[in-house]
Design a protein around this motif. Structure first.
Motif, short mmCIF file in Angstrom:
data_model
loop_
_atom_site.label_atom_id
_atom_site.label_comp_id
_atom_site.label_asym_id
_atom_site.label_seq_id
_atom_site.Cartn_x
_atom_site.Cartn_y
_atom_site.Cartn_z
N LEU A 141 0.23 1.75 -11.34
CA LEU A 141 1.06 2.61 -10.99
C LEU A 141 0.77 4.02 -11.52
O LEU A 141 0.71 5.19 -10.79
CB LEU A 141 2.51 2.46 -11.56
N SER A 142 -0.07 4.07 -12.72
CA SER A 142 -0.37 5.44 -13.24
C SER A 142 -1.58 5.93 -12.39
O SER A 142 -1.62 7.33 -11.96
CB SER A 142 -0.82 5.31 -14.56
N GLU A 198 8.07 -6.45 -9.44
CA GLU A 198 6.76 -6.12 -8.67
C GLU A 198 7.49 -5.34 -7.59
O GLU A 198 8.22 -6.02 -6.73
CB GLU A 198 5.79 -6.90 -8.76
N VAL A 199 7.08 -4.07 -7.27
CA VAL A 199 7.75 -3.63 -6.14
C VAL A 199 6.56 -3.23 -5.20
O VAL A 199 5.70 -2.60 -5.60
CB VAL A 199 8.61 -2.25 -6.65
N ILE A 200 6.74 -3.54 -3.95
CA ILE A 200 5.78 -3.14 -2.74
C ILE A 200 6.91 -2.14 -1.86
O ILE A 200 7.84 -2.68 -1.40
CB ILE A 200 5.36 -4.31 -2.00
N VAL A 201 6.04 -0.88 -1.76
CA VAL A 201 7.12 0.00 -1.08
C VAL A 201 6.39 0.04 0.37
O VAL A 201 5.09 0.46 0.50
CB VAL A 201 7.04 1.36 -1.62
N LEU A 202 6.83 -0.12 1.50
CA LEU A 202 6.31 0.03 2.93
C LEU A 202 6.98 1.26 3.57
O LEU A 202 8.14 1.58 3.70
CB LEU A 202 6.59 -1.33 3.72
#
Length: 79
Positions: free
Chosen positions: A69-70, A31-35
């Motif tokens: 994500l969609s 699972e990716v969390i982008v800051l």
């Protein structure tokens, strides 16, 4: 679940390129969390601010307060 903090670059196609390879199990789903910093340069953001943002994002992820994500790309496809 364990957390890893890594730096990456987003290219023109919106794909992430990690600065260094991950040293963890291969062929695993993650699972990716982008800051992403607002209008500030990355060196102007304090470590405390980054940590606070990460803690909030982590808490939201762990409590199911996530967006598929969609849905993130809705509205961008027409632009």
């Amino acid at each position: 679940m364990k957390a890893l903090k890594v730096m990456a670059t987003i290219n023109e196609e919106g794909q992430l390129t990690l600065d260094h390879p991950l040293t963890t199990d291969k062929n695993s789903r993650v699972e990716v969390i982008v800051l992403i910093p607002d209008d500030e340069a990355p060196d102007q953001i304090s470590q405390a601010e980054v940590l606070a943002d990460f803690r909030q994002a982590w808490q939201e992820a762990m409590t199911g307060q996530t967006i598929p994500l969609s849905q993130l790309w809705e509205g961008f496809e027409d632009g």
